[in-house]
Every structure is written in structure tokens, then in C-alpha cells.
Design an enzyme around this catalytic site. Structure first.
Site, mmCIF file in Angstrom:
data_model
loop_
_atom_site.group_PDB
_atom_site.id
_atom_site.type_symbol
_atom_site.label_atom_id
_atom_site.label_comp_id
_atom_site.label_asym_id
_atom_site.label_seq_id
_atom_site.Cartn_x
_atom_site.Cartn_y
_atom_site.Cartn_z
ATOM 1 N N ASP A 1 0.819 -1.212 0.000
ATOM 2 C CA ASP A 1 0.000 0.000 0.000
ATOM 3 C C ASP A 1 0.853 1.262 0.000
ATOM 4 O O ASP A 1 2.065 1.209 0.223
ATOM 5 C CB ASP A 1 -0.978 0.015 1.194
ATOM 6 C CG ASP A 1 -0.359 -0.546 2.468
ATOM 7 O OD1 ASP A 1 0.874 -0.510 2.597
ATOM 8 O OD2 ASP A 1 -1.109 -1.011 3.329
ATOM 9 N N ASP B 1 -8.155 -3.373 13.838
ATOM 10 C CA ASP B 1 -9.490 -3.740 13.351
ATOM 11 C C ASP B 1 -9.427 -4.900 12.360
ATOM 12 O O ASP B 1 -10.386 -5.156 11.642
ATOM 13 C CB ASP B 1 -10.156 -2.521 12.696
ATOM 14 C CG ASP B 1 -9.344 -1.962 11.530
ATOM 15 O OD1 ASP B 1 -8.278 -2.540 11.202
ATOM 16 O OD2 ASP B 1 -9.770 -0.950 10.941
ATOM 17 N N HIS C 1 -7.483 -5.097 9.738
ATOM 18 C CA HIS C 1 -7.142 -4.790 8.345
ATOM 19 C C HIS C 1 -5.812 -5.434 7.966
ATOM 20 O O HIS C 1 -4.916 -5.582 8.790
ATOM 21 C CB HIS C 1 -7.155 -3.278 8.051
ATOM 22 C CG HIS C 1 -6.066 -2.464 8.673
ATOM 23 N ND1 HIS C 1 -6.301 -1.335 9.413
ATOM 24 C CD2 HIS C 1 -4.717 -2.594 8.661
ATOM 25 C CE1 HIS C 1 -5.151 -0.816 9.810
ATOM 26 N NE2 HIS C 1 -4.178 -1.565 9.368
ATOM 27 N N GLU D 1 -9.949 -2.190 5.033
ATOM 28 C CA GLU D 1 -10.641 -1.959 6.293
ATOM 29 C C GLU D 1 -11.888 -2.847 6.363
ATOM 30 O O GLU D 1 -12.268 -3.461 5.374
ATOM 31 C CB GLU D 1 -11.032 -0.474 6.378
ATOM 32 C CG GLU D 1 -9.842 0.497 6.357
ATOM 33 C CD GLU D 1 -9.087 0.573 7.685
ATOM 34 O OE1 GLU D 1 -9.134 -0.380 8.481
ATOM 35 O OE2 GLU D 1 -8.422 1.596 7.918
HETATM 36 C C1 F6R Z 1 1.317 -1.531 6.121
HETATM 37 C C2 F6R Z 1 -0.006 -2.124 6.175
HETATM 38 C C3 F6R Z 1 -0.821 -2.144 7.404
HETATM 39 C C4 F6R Z 1 -0.012 -2.444 8.682
HETATM 40 C C5 F6R Z 1 -0.909 -2.420 9.910
HETATM 41 C C6 F6R Z 1 -0.120 -2.647 11.184
HETATM 42 O O1 F6R Z 1 1.876 -1.635 4.829
HETATM 43 O O2 F6R Z 1 -0.461 -2.576 5.168
HETATM 44 O O3 F6R Z 1 -1.836 -3.114 7.269
HETATM 45 O O4 F6R Z 1 0.589 -3.707 8.537
HETATM 46 O O5 F6R Z 1 -1.566 -1.189 9.987
HETATM 47 O O6 F6R Z 1 0.772 -1.604 11.379
HETATM 48 P P1 F6R Z 1 1.885 -1.668 12.525
HETATM 49 O O7 F6R Z 1 2.825 -2.755 12.120
HETATM 50 O O8 F6R Z 1 2.546 -0.322 12.503
HETATM 51 O O9 F6R Z 1 1.173 -1.988 13.792
#
Ligand code: F6R
Length: 234
Positions: A67, A129, A131, A136
Site C-alpha cells: 500500500d 481492526d 485490516h 478496512e
Molecule cells: C502496512 C499495512 C498495514 C499495517 C498495519 C499494522 O503496509 O499494510 O496493514 O501492517 O496497519 O501496522 P503496525 O505494524 O505499525 O502496527
């Protein structure tokens, strides 16, 4: 789906780095799906160590990131910059081998991945959540790369990376849940206690649009790495 419990995030990173090493030995031109955020940082540190020790080379490999923010306030806030400073500039990927979704290429990102041969190993973190990527809750399981609106929950979780939080972007381009599902091997890492509910949804084993990570439940080759602290809290 295999759950693998380890003592520390560092141990998780070092263990997954061995999967990279094995894959690159068998297939030097492997295709990696990569994630940003805090969770994969110990993995990237371990990969840099292994590269410096001459155990791995990415010279024939390619990567597709999950992303990218839309309208990040500064270049330093982009996921491209994150990957550059935390991995790419320390290892030997060739120029042009690292791909990111964008507004311009989002309609052809899945095709580019397919044409490159498909993702051999996809790394995922997970949101509070549930994701994965920025898919989401209520994202269709058959979604391809698309523009996603970030929930307030996710913006709040990511505000720590942005000055004051109010500059946290509202939108991102993300691989869809189907894009992720197409990877041959998926490794999801969760190493902090904010992820308890999301991991519970996986343990429950029921596909549920409210928990995007559950789209992975029927995938034949998924490893979930957890710290023992997180596992104990589930
Ligand atoms: C990042 C991504 C997100 C993160 C998620 C957890 O490329 O796609 O899904 O993996 O938000 O983020 P952290 O690791 O910072 O808790």
C-alpha cells in the site's frame, strides 16, 4: 493456517529472514510482497544483517508493496521512503525492482504482479481492526488493488508517524484482499497487544467481512507469527 509462537519480535524477524534465505536459494528471482509499519522492522533488520553477511542477495528479486498513502504530507511520510530507509537502500535490489501502488497504476497493479509471475512470499502486519494492507472492515474479499478510505481507528493508530496526527492521510491505495490471497505463501506477523481482537477473529476461524484478515482463513499456505505475550492474551 499455522500459528507460530515466539519469545520476541526479534526472534520472529530472524526466523522469517530464514524463509527469505531459503526462497532466494531456490528462486533468486523471487517476488516478494512487502508491508510497512512497525511490525516488519525486526524482519527488515534481520534481512539487512543477512545481506551484509553474504547470506542473501536480492539482485534478481522484485518486490510489490502492499500500500501507499494518497497525499502524504511529505516525501518522508510515504511508504516508498519508509521502505527505502528501512530496507531497500541497505540491500541490492536493482533499480526499478521495487513497486508501489499509486493513483496512476492502481488499475494495472494486479496485472503487473501477475505478469511478474505472482507473489511468492507476502509479508503482512495487521491492524487493530483486522485490516491487512489498508483493507478496512467490510472490504469485499474479492477486491483487487483500489483506493481505500482509512477509518478513524487506523488514522489514530498511524498518527504516531505524523506530526500532531492531524496530517495523517485519509486515503491510501492498497492491494485488495484477493490480490493478497493470490500470493503463494503468506506470513502475517502480530507482535503487540493492540492486535488481540484481530488475532481472536482468526482463531475463531469464521470468515467475516467485519474482520478483513479472516479472508485468509481458506488460504492453503499461511503462517501467523505471534509473540508469546500476545498469544497469552488471546
Ligand atoms: C502496512 C499495512 C498495514 C499495517 C498495519 C499494522 O503496509 O499494510 O496493514 O501492517 O496497519 O501496522 P503496525 O505494524 O505499525 O502496527
Amino acid at each position: 493456517m499455522r500459528f507460530i509462537i515466539m519469545d520476541t519480535p526479534k526472534e520472529i524477524g530472524e526466523t522469517i529472514a530464514k524463509d527469505f534465505e531459503e526462497l532466494l536459494k531456490k528462486k533468486p528471482d523471487a517476488i516478494f510482497g512487502l508491508a510497512t509499519g512497525s511490525t516488519p522492522l525486526p524482519l527488515y533488520a534481520a534481512l539487512i544483517e543477512d545481506y551484509k553477511a553474504g547470506k542473501i542477495s536480492f539482485k534478481d528479486a522484485k518486490s510489490f508493496n502492499l500500500d501507499e498513502y494518497v497525499n502524504a504530507p511529505k516525501e518522508e511520510d510515504t511508504y516508498r521512503y519508509f521502505m527505502k530507509t528501512n530496507l531497500f537502500e541497505h540491500v541490492d535490489f536493482k533499480e526499478g525492482a521495487n513497486h508501489f501502488p499509486s493513483f496512476e497504476n492502481m488499475k494495472t497493479y494486479d496485472k503487473s504482479i501477475d505478469e511478474a509471475g505472482g507473489i511468492d512470499l507476502q509479508i503482512l502486519g495487521i491492524g487493530r481492526d483486522g485490516h491487512v494492507g489498508f483493507n478496512e472492515p467490510d472490504t469485499p474479499f474479492d477486491s483487487l488493488t483500489h483506493l481505500a478510505e482509512l477509518t478513524e481507528n487506523t488514522r489514530e493508530a498511524n498518527a504516531r508517524f505524523f506530526k500532531g496526527g492531524e496530517e495523517t492521510p485519509h486515503e491510501a491505495i492498497t492491494m485488495g484482499l484477493k490480490t493478497i490471497y493470490k500470493a503463494r505463501h503468506i506470513i502475517l506477523i502480530a507482535s503487540d497487544l493492540t492486535k488481540v481482537d484481530a488475532i481472536r477473529s482468526l482463531k475463531k476461524g469464521v470468515k467475516d467481512l467485519a474482520w478483513p484478515c479472516t479472508s485468509l482463513l481458506t488460504h492453503p499456505n499461511v503462517d501467523i507469527y505471534l509473540t508469546k505475550e500476545l498469544f497469552a492474551a488471546i
